[in-house]
Design a protein around this motif. Structure first.
Motif, mmCIF file in Angstrom:
data_model
loop_
_atom_site.group_PDB
_atom_site.id
_atom_site.type_symbol
_atom_site.label_atom_id
_atom_site.label_comp_id
_atom_site.label_asym_id
_atom_site.label_seq_id
_atom_site.Cartn_x
_atom_site.Cartn_y
_atom_site.Cartn_z
ATOM 1 N N GLN A 1 2.818 8.686 23.801
ATOM 2 C CA GLN A 1 3.653 8.405 22.562
ATOM 3 C C GLN A 1 4.708 7.594 22.992
ATOM 4 O O GLN A 1 5.399 7.178 22.119
ATOM 5 N N ASP A 2 5.157 7.445 24.387
ATOM 6 C CA ASP A 2 6.418 6.743 24.430
ATOM 7 C C ASP A 2 6.150 4.983 24.559
ATOM 8 O O ASP A 2 6.863 4.399 24.343
ATOM 9 N N SER A 3 4.782 5.016 24.369
ATOM 10 C CA SER A 3 4.380 3.245 24.140
ATOM 11 C C SER A 3 5.079 2.788 22.934
ATOM 12 O O SER A 3 5.218 3.433 21.896
ATOM 13 N N GLY A 4 5.704 1.652 22.979
ATOM 14 C CA GLY A 4 6.290 0.890 22.183
ATOM 15 C C GLY A 4 7.132 -0.203 22.643
ATOM 16 O O GLY A 4 7.078 -0.608 23.602
ATOM 17 N N VAL A 5 8.114 -0.825 21.588
ATOM 18 C CA VAL A 5 9.100 -1.740 21.953
ATOM 19 C C VAL A 5 10.405 -1.255 21.963
ATOM 20 O O VAL A 5 11.009 -0.647 21.315
ATOM 21 N N TYR A 6 10.889 -1.420 23.138
ATOM 22 C CA TYR A 6 12.546 -1.034 23.527
ATOM 23 C C TYR A 6 13.379 -2.330 23.745
ATOM 24 O O TYR A 6 13.058 -3.383 23.825
ATOM 25 N N TRP A 7 14.721 -1.990 23.306
ATOM 26 C CA TRP A 7 15.708 -2.971 23.821
ATOM 27 C C TRP A 7 16.735 -2.345 24.599
ATOM 28 O O TRP A 7 17.109 -1.092 24.445
ATOM 29 N N CYS A 8 17.233 -3.105 25.414
ATOM 30 C CA CYS A 8 18.516 -2.914 26.345
ATOM 31 C C CYS A 8 19.404 -3.614 25.038
ATOM 32 O O CYS A 8 19.100 -4.858 24.918
ATOM 33 N N ALA A 9 20.355 -2.993 24.742
ATOM 34 C CA ALA A 9 21.014 -3.765 23.622
ATOM 35 C C ALA A 9 22.678 -3.154 23.708
ATOM 36 O O ALA A 9 23.018 -2.370 24.361
ATOM 37 N N LEU A 10 23.585 -4.187 22.965
ATOM 38 C CA LEU A 10 24.943 -3.741 22.712
ATOM 39 C C LEU A 10 24.944 -2.636 21.584
ATOM 40 O O LEU A 10 24.235 -2.927 20.728
ATOM 41 N N TYR A 11 25.909 -1.723 21.718
ATOM 42 C CA TYR A 11 25.865 -0.465 20.603
ATOM 43 C C TYR A 11 27.169 -0.746 20.119
ATOM 44 O O TYR A 11 28.119 -0.334 20.817
#
Length: 317
Positions: free
Chosen positions: A208-218
């Motif tokens: 269920q961890d499958s998906g699209v992730y971002w390294c991002a500014l927060y």
């Protein structure tokens, strides 16, 4: 001042229309080709270029004047970014090979010495990762060309098509080496501001961890906002189930705890071999018996044919 010049370019050049950057998503390691037509009234000997939009100005990547080409970046010098002119069809083409996540950004084709935009491209280069359940994940997100040294960084999961992102973990400090753990302790983030690289770690991955992730500014103020640095597309597959060999016999067999499938397989193999040899021995014995019986019959027939016929007892007297 340069930004003002670019914004006024459509007014100075009536044939040029303001454009919205076309969005492109490319997998890391893939290639990109862009065709850039230029106005018919422009001479092919005019400067044609490929710009990256950074700090509100054109950062030249490659350029061409007539048949002469010029590289302006390390990637271009190494041959990963090339430009080729086609004066007959009034266009030139840009090729970017072996794309890296650092190549993500906004680009445009341009002509003339003041880099008049022709076509805008918003490029996202994403990592594609395939893992199995219970594997670990480690991703490095460089931001060398972006600044952001003092900004808070985050690892978040994209939500639907709305552009939203669910926070997994974020840095809490702006120290040189900031570490923060995520929910359930399965995700962590490290921000090395000296090398300008964010490192993300996820442990004990699940399907269920499958998906699209971002390294991002927060950013928390004035509202929560994520600005992507790098996109990661993660696929986590279930581990294949262990296959076992079951043997059905006339009587049930109970194996003591700890015996492995391999031991059962060896037992089955030995039984099969023993049965095979027993069958072979029985066949050989049967053949020997039949052969000896045939010989005995032949002996009796020869004896009967070779001896004179015996008269009855009354005739012999």
């Amino acid at each position: 001042m340069e930004l003002r010049v670019v914004l006024l370019l459509p007014l100075c050049f009536p044939g040029l229309q303001a454009q919205t950057p076309g969005e492109l998503s490319q997998r890391e390691g893939s290639n990109l080709s862009v065709l850039c037509p230029y106005p018919a009234e422009r001479e092919y000997r005019d400067l044609k270029s490929w710009c990256r939009w950074i700090d509100q100005q054109c950062q030249l990547q490659v350029a061409i004047i007539g048949t002469s080409t010029y590289a302006h970046t390390e990637r271009a010098n190494q041959g990963y970014i090339t430009i080729q002119g086609d004066p007959i069809h009034r266009n030139f083409s840009i090729t970017m090979t072996d794309l890296q996540v650092e190549d993500s950004g906004t680009y445009y084709c341009a002509y003339s010495q003041i880099n008049v935009p022709l076509k805008w491209i918003s490029l996202t280069v994403f990592k594609e990762l395939h893992k199995l359940e219970l594997d670990s994940l480690s991703v490095q997100c460089p931001y060398h060309a972006l600044g952001f040294r003092s900004e808070r960084k985050a690892w978040c999961r994209a939500v639907g098509q709305t552009g939203g992102c669910e926070l997994m973990v974020s840095t809490d400090t702006t120290y040189t080496w900031g570490i923060s753990k995520g929910k359930e302790g399965r995700a962590s983030i490290q921000d090395d501001t000296q090398n300008r690289t964010v490192t993300i770690t996820m442990e004990k991955l699940q399907a269920q961890d499958s998906g699209v992730y971002w390294c991002a500014l927060y950013r928390l103020y004035p509202t929560i906002h994520f600005t992507p640095i790098m996109e990661v597309r993660l696929s986590v597959a279930k581990r294949p189930a262990a296959t076992t060999l079951s043997v059905t016999t006339g009587t049930s067999q109970n194996y003591p705890p700890g015996n492995s499938t391999q031991a059962h397989l060896w037992s089955f193999t030995l039984q099969a071999l023993l049965g095979f040899f027993i069958n072979k021995v029985l066949v050989i014995l049967l053949l020997v018996f039949l052969q000896r019986r045939g010989r005995c019959r032949k002996e009796k027939l020869r004896t009967a044919e070779g001896s004179p016929g015996q008269l009855p007892e009354e005739e012999r007297s």
